[in-house]
Scaffold this motif. Sequence first.
Motif, mmCIF file in Angstrom:
data_model
loop_
_atom_site.group_PDB
_atom_site.id
_atom_site.type_symbol
_atom_site.label_atom_id
_atom_site.label_comp_id
_atom_site.label_asym_id
_atom_site.label_seq_id
_atom_site.Cartn_x
_atom_site.Cartn_y
_atom_site.Cartn_z
ATOM 1 N N GLU A 39 0.853 -1.179 0.000
ATOM 2 C CA GLU A 39 0.000 0.000 0.000
ATOM 3 C C GLU A 39 0.889 1.230 0.000
ATOM 4 O OE1 GLU A 39 -2.763 -0.119 3.224
ATOM 5 O OE2 GLU A 39 -3.780 -1.875 2.428
ATOM 6 N N PHE A 40 0.409 2.266 -0.641
ATOM 7 C CA PHE A 40 1.158 3.505 -0.736
ATOM 8 C C PHE A 40 0.259 4.658 -0.333
ATOM 9 C CE2 PHE A 40 2.868 0.540 -3.817
ATOM 10 C CZ PHE A 40 4.207 0.544 -3.484
ATOM 11 N N SER A 41 0.857 5.696 0.215
ATOM 12 C CA SER A 41 0.132 6.913 0.563
ATOM 13 C C SER A 41 0.813 8.096 -0.092
ATOM 14 C CB SER A 41 0.134 7.137 2.079
ATOM 15 O OG SER A 41 -0.613 6.155 2.719
ATOM 16 N N ILE A 42 0.002 9.060 -0.502
ATOM 17 C CA ILE A 42 0.556 10.309 -1.010
ATOM 18 C C ILE A 42 0.040 11.445 -0.134
ATOM 19 C CG2 ILE A 42 0.838 9.522 -3.388
ATOM 20 C CD1 ILE A 42 -1.712 11.142 -4.064
ATOM 21 N N PHE A 43 0.860 12.459 -0.004
ATOM 22 C CA PHE A 43 0.511 13.669 0.721
ATOM 23 C C PHE A 43 -0.187 14.605 -0.248
ATOM 24 C CE2 PHE A 43 1.545 18.067 1.695
ATOM 25 C CZ PHE A 43 1.149 18.166 3.017
ATOM 26 N N VAL A 44 -1.282 15.203 0.175
ATOM 27 C CA VAL A 44 -2.006 16.177 -0.642
ATOM 28 C C VAL A 44 -2.093 17.461 0.174
ATOM 29 C CG1 VAL A 44 -4.140 16.675 -1.883
ATOM 30 C CG2 VAL A 44 -3.374 14.301 -1.639
ATOM 31 N N GLY A 45 -1.515 18.528 -0.336
ATOM 32 C CA GLY A 45 -1.483 19.784 0.396
ATOM 33 C C GLY A 45 -2.337 20.866 -0.229
ATOM 34 N N ASP A 46 -2.424 21.983 0.472
ATOM 35 C CA ASP A 46 -3.132 23.182 0.011
ATOM 36 C C ASP A 46 -4.609 22.902 -0.236
ATOM 37 O OD1 ASP A 46 -3.133 25.899 -0.513
ATOM 38 O OD2 ASP A 46 -2.770 25.624 -2.651
ATOM 39 N N LEU A 47 -5.223 22.128 0.667
ATOM 40 C CA LEU A 47 -6.647 21.810 0.538
ATOM 41 C C LEU A 47 -7.495 22.952 1.074
ATOM 42 C CD1 LEU A 47 -6.667 18.112 1.811
ATOM 43 C CD2 LEU A 47 -6.761 18.908 -0.562
ATOM 44 N N ALA A 48 -8.631 23.167 0.453
ATOM 45 C CA ALA A 48 -9.580 24.166 0.931
ATOM 46 C C ALA A 48 -10.143 23.711 2.273
ATOM 47 C CB ALA A 48 -10.716 24.336 -0.075
ATOM 48 N N ALA A 49 -10.586 24.646 3.063
ATOM 49 C CA ALA A 49 -11.092 24.338 4.405
ATOM 50 C C ALA A 49 -12.315 23.431 4.378
ATOM 51 C CB ALA A 49 -11.426 25.632 5.141
ATOM 52 N N ASP A 50 -13.073 23.443 3.290
ATOM 53 C CA ASP A 50 -14.287 22.623 3.234
ATOM 54 C C ASP A 50 -14.072 21.221 2.657
ATOM 55 O OD1 ASP A 50 -13.791 23.603 0.696
ATOM 56 O OD2 ASP A 50 -15.889 23.933 0.202
ATOM 57 N N VAL A 51 -12.842 20.866 2.298
ATOM 58 C CA VAL A 51 -12.559 19.518 1.800
ATOM 59 C C VAL A 51 -12.509 18.569 2.986
ATOM 60 C CG1 VAL A 51 -10.868 18.054 0.622
ATOM 61 C CG2 VAL A 51 -11.321 20.359 -0.226
ATOM 62 N N ASN A 52 -13.289 17.492 2.908
ATOM 63 C CA ASN A 52 -13.284 16.482 3.971
ATOM 64 C C ASN A 52 -12.795 15.144 3.411
ATOM 65 O OD1 ASN A 52 -15.488 15.314 2.604
ATOM 66 N ND2 ASN A 52 -16.980 16.369 3.897
ATOM 67 N N ASP A 53 -12.770 14.109 4.250
ATOM 68 C CA ASP A 53 -12.284 12.792 3.823
ATOM 69 C C ASP A 53 -13.033 12.306 2.589
ATOM 70 O OD1 ASP A 53 -10.749 12.959 6.124
ATOM 71 O OD2 ASP A 53 -11.824 11.385 7.194
ATOM 72 N N TYR A 54 -14.332 12.467 2.609
ATOM 73 C CA TYR A 54 -15.181 11.982 1.524
ATOM 74 C C TYR A 54 -14.860 12.671 0.195
ATOM 75 C CZ TYR A 54 -19.452 10.926 -1.083
ATOM 76 O OH TYR A 54 -20.335 10.525 -2.040
ATOM 77 N N THR A 55 -14.786 14.000 0.194
ATOM 78 C CA THR A 55 -14.528 14.712 -1.060
ATOM 79 C C THR A 55 -13.115 14.460 -1.565
ATOM 80 O OG1 THR A 55 -13.989 16.749 0.143
ATOM 81 C CG2 THR A 55 -16.231 16.535 -0.681
ATOM 82 N N LEU A 56 -12.152 14.339 -0.655
ATOM 83 C CA LEU A 56 -10.788 14.049 -1.068
ATOM 84 C C LEU A 56 -10.708 12.665 -1.703
ATOM 85 C CD1 LEU A 56 -7.809 14.865 -1.184
ATOM 86 C CD2 LEU A 56 -7.551 13.968 1.136
ATOM 87 N N GLN A 57 -11.329 11.670 -1.071
ATOM 88 C CA GLN A 57 -11.304 10.323 -1.624
ATOM 89 C C GLN A 57 -12.000 10.282 -2.985
ATOM 90 O OE1 GLN A 57 -12.415 7.126 0.955
ATOM 91 N NE2 GLN A 57 -12.706 5.694 -0.717
ATOM 92 N N ASN A 58 -13.150 10.902 -3.099
ATOM 93 C CA ASN A 58 -13.878 10.885 -4.369
ATOM 94 C C ASN A 58 -13.133 11.612 -5.480
ATOM 95 O OD1 ASN A 58 -15.946 9.300 -3.475
ATOM 96 N ND2 ASN A 58 -17.284 11.008 -2.971
ATOM 97 N N ALA A 59 -12.421 12.680 -5.140
ATOM 98 C CA ALA A 59 -11.660 13.410 -6.148
ATOM 99 C C ALA A 59 -10.601 12.521 -6.782
ATOM 100 C CB ALA A 59 -11.009 14.638 -5.526
ATOM 101 N N PHE A 60 -9.966 11.681 -5.988
ATOM 102 C CA PHE A 60 -8.948 10.783 -6.516
ATOM 103 C C PHE A 60 -9.555 9.501 -7.086
ATOM 104 C CE2 PHE A 60 -6.160 13.616 -4.340
ATOM 105 C CZ PHE A 60 -4.962 13.533 -5.029
ATOM 106 N N ALA A 61 -10.570 8.951 -6.427
ATOM 107 C CA ALA A 61 -11.163 7.686 -6.862
ATOM 108 C C ALA A 61 -11.840 7.812 -8.220
ATOM 109 C CB ALA A 61 -12.157 7.185 -5.820
#
Length: 89
Positions: A39-61
């Motif tokens: 398994e691998f993880s990537i760091f994602v920076g400079d996220l807007a304050a309203d981005v949550n786990d769900y929106t971040l996962q869906n953006a990549f998925a």
Amino acid sequence: NGREITGTGRCYRLNWASFGINEKRPPMAGPAGRSDSPEFSIFVGDLAADVNDYTLQNAFASRYPSVKSAKVVMDSQSNTSRGHGFVRF
């Protein structure tokens, strides 16, 4: 790199991360019904304050079906986003 996070109007920037000196890579999943693939993880920076786990996962998925989860790092005092997170593949 530089692609928009769907529905946010913001772009993400991909930075490569590695394990530091004296840090160990987490063990790979074992035979107890879990995958033996790494398994691998990537760091994602400079996220807007309203981005949550769900929106971040869906953006990549939506683009990368191998996404397993995403986690936005929250400030424990204010319970607000610290502006970065991690996506697991």
